[in-house]
Design an enzyme around this catalytic site. Structure first.
Site, PDB file in Angstrom:
ATOM      1  CB  CYS A   1     -16.006  81.812 -11.903  1.00 37.55           C
ATOM      2  SG  CYS A   1     -16.064  83.502 -11.319  1.00 37.55           S
TER       3      CYS A   1
ATOM      4  CG  PHE B   1     -14.044  90.986 -16.383  1.00 33.72           C
ATOM      5  CD1 PHE B   1     -14.535  91.866 -15.432  1.00 33.72           C
ATOM      6  CD2 PHE B   1     -14.838  90.682 -17.480  1.00 33.72           C
ATOM      7  CE1 PHE B   1     -15.818  92.417 -15.559  1.00 33.72           C
ATOM      8  CE2 PHE B   1     -16.113  91.231 -17.618  1.00 33.72           C
ATOM      9  CZ  PHE B   1     -16.614  92.089 -16.658  1.00 33.72           C
TER      10      PHE B   1
END
Ligand code: SAH
Length: 396
Positions: free
Chosen positions: A340, A228
């Protein structure tokens, strides 16, 4: 004219007394005056005593967001100037007087400015307005931002605006026009970002400290896998830290193109910094099946859970990538794994990592915990502001 006010049901003032800045629609007993989206509303307890003054969002479940708990404080130009100055002084304090090139000046609720984010990239600001209240004061906010920047670009294109009854909006807001790309330095690395098209305001400023930690951990790592990768933040940090080879995996071709441009900008040769457009879930399986292994793996996925209800399904996705990553770690290999999702609590994320290690039959030692940088402060009255968490460890 009657004062626009929300009177809360008995007992529902508790969170406000703890200075939590949200008023839920279910807490409201009755309304007086004319409630206009974004404009001022007094928040009073059932007896009519003043609790706070906020901005009304009658279409949202969060019916008001608090500007101030002080009855004597007016919401005007000076109010915004004060809040900005407090936010600025906090950053000066945490950065030891030396501000970075790219940093967050205003972190919404946690800086007493609900629904407003302001990121600075050198002399340009990129802002995001996501509440009816901040929208109402947009002009005064722009004027205040110009005290800190030469030009402002607006990226108010978050879905949460719809809940506030606001249309999405992007474009120049005030001052000098933003160049096509902005360049800045972080931890001694040069980056280019595109605030018009990029994620968030162009860059994941919240991971500054973690990228530094990766830079330090990368010395001696022959092969690094950056999952990512977006525009290569962690990958460049690893390369700069001495990694032999970094493989950056992301599903976004434009992000990877920017990552390559950033590598070039830093003189990192192509044979040390590779990009791969792929789905990380699939790519990790391919690595497992072809018996590839790495000395350092970074997992910094997007938000898998938006709400608490989605946390369980998200936990399975986190477990999946963490389990695969554990298997790909060489002896002595390091893992930097992040979440997150605010809805994913520390404890649950910790359990996911523990059980991934267990299922991978990895003797995994947790060596540290990471989180959002100090320019993304969290108000002690607003735990929702804490969303980013990281766990680091070594597979023995
Ligand atoms: N670590 C980055 C930020 C990562 S943001 C930094 O420090 O800058 C998350 C990234 O995951 C985005 O770039 C997005 O394009 C990518 N992404 C989302 N789902 C993906 C998937 N299934 N496979 C690969 N990449 C994915």
């Amino acid at each position: 004219m009657e004062e626009p006010a929300f009177f809360l049901k008995e007992g529902r003032e508790k969170s406000l007394l703890r200075r939590h800045p949200w008023v839920f629609s279910g807490a409201i007993l009755r309304t007086t005056g004319k409630i206009v989206p974004g404009s001022e509303v007094a928040i009073r307890n059932a007896k009519g005593e003043f609790l706070a003054r906020g901005a009304a969002s009658p279409t949202s479940q969060i019916a008001a967001r608090v500007w101030t708990f002080e009855e004597s404080e007016n919401i005007d130009r000076a109010f915004f100037r004060n809040r900005f100055e407090k936010a600025f002084q906090l950053r000066r304090a945490v950065f030891g007087g030396k501000l970075p090139d790219a940093w967050r000046l205003v972190n919404a609720e946690s800086d007493g400015l609900p629904g407003l984010i302001v990121d600075l990239y050198r002399n340009f600001a990129v802002c995001q307005i996501s509440s009816a209240g901040a929208e109402h004061w947009r002009e005064q906010i722009a004027e205040t931002i110009l005290q800190y920047a030469d030009g402002i670009y607006e990226r108010s294109d978050v879905d949460s605006r719809r809940k506030e009854g606001l249309a999405l909006r992007t474009g120049p807001l005030a001052g000098a026009e933003l160049p096509e790309k902005i360049e800045f330095e972080e931890n001694g690395i040069l980056f280019r970002a595109d605030p018009r098209q990029g994620h968030k305001t162009g860059f994941y400023l919240d991971q500054r400290m973690s990228r530094k930690a990766v830079m330090e951990a990368a010395s001696g790592a022959n092969e690094v896998l950056n999952c990512f990768s977006y525009t290569g933040g962690f990958g460049l940090a690893a390369a700069k830290g001495g990694a032999g080879h970094v493989l950056n995996v992301d599903s976004s071709a434009p992000a990877l193109a920017q990552a390559e441009e950033n590598a070039e900008l830093n003189g990192i040769p192509r044979d040390r910094f590779e990009t791969r457009e792929a789905d990380v879930f699939q790519f990790l399986r391919q690595c497992r099946d072809s018996l590839r292994s790495f000395d350092l793996i970074i997992l910094d996925p997007p938000k898998f859970a938006e709400t608490a209800a989605q946390a369980e399904r998200a936990a399975r996705a986190y477990k999946d990538i963490n389990l695969l990553a554990m298997k790909l770690l060489r002896p002595g290999g390091k893992l930097f794994t992040f979440s997150c999702s605010g809805a994913m609590k520390d404890e649950l994320f910790g359990k996911v990592v523990d059980s991934a290690a267990c299922d991978a039959k990895a003797d995994f030692r947790i060596t540290g915990f990471l989180g959002q940088g100090p320019d993304h402060p969290v108000s002690a009255a607003f735990p929702e502001g804490r969303y980013l968490k990281g766990i680091t460890g070594i597979r023995l």
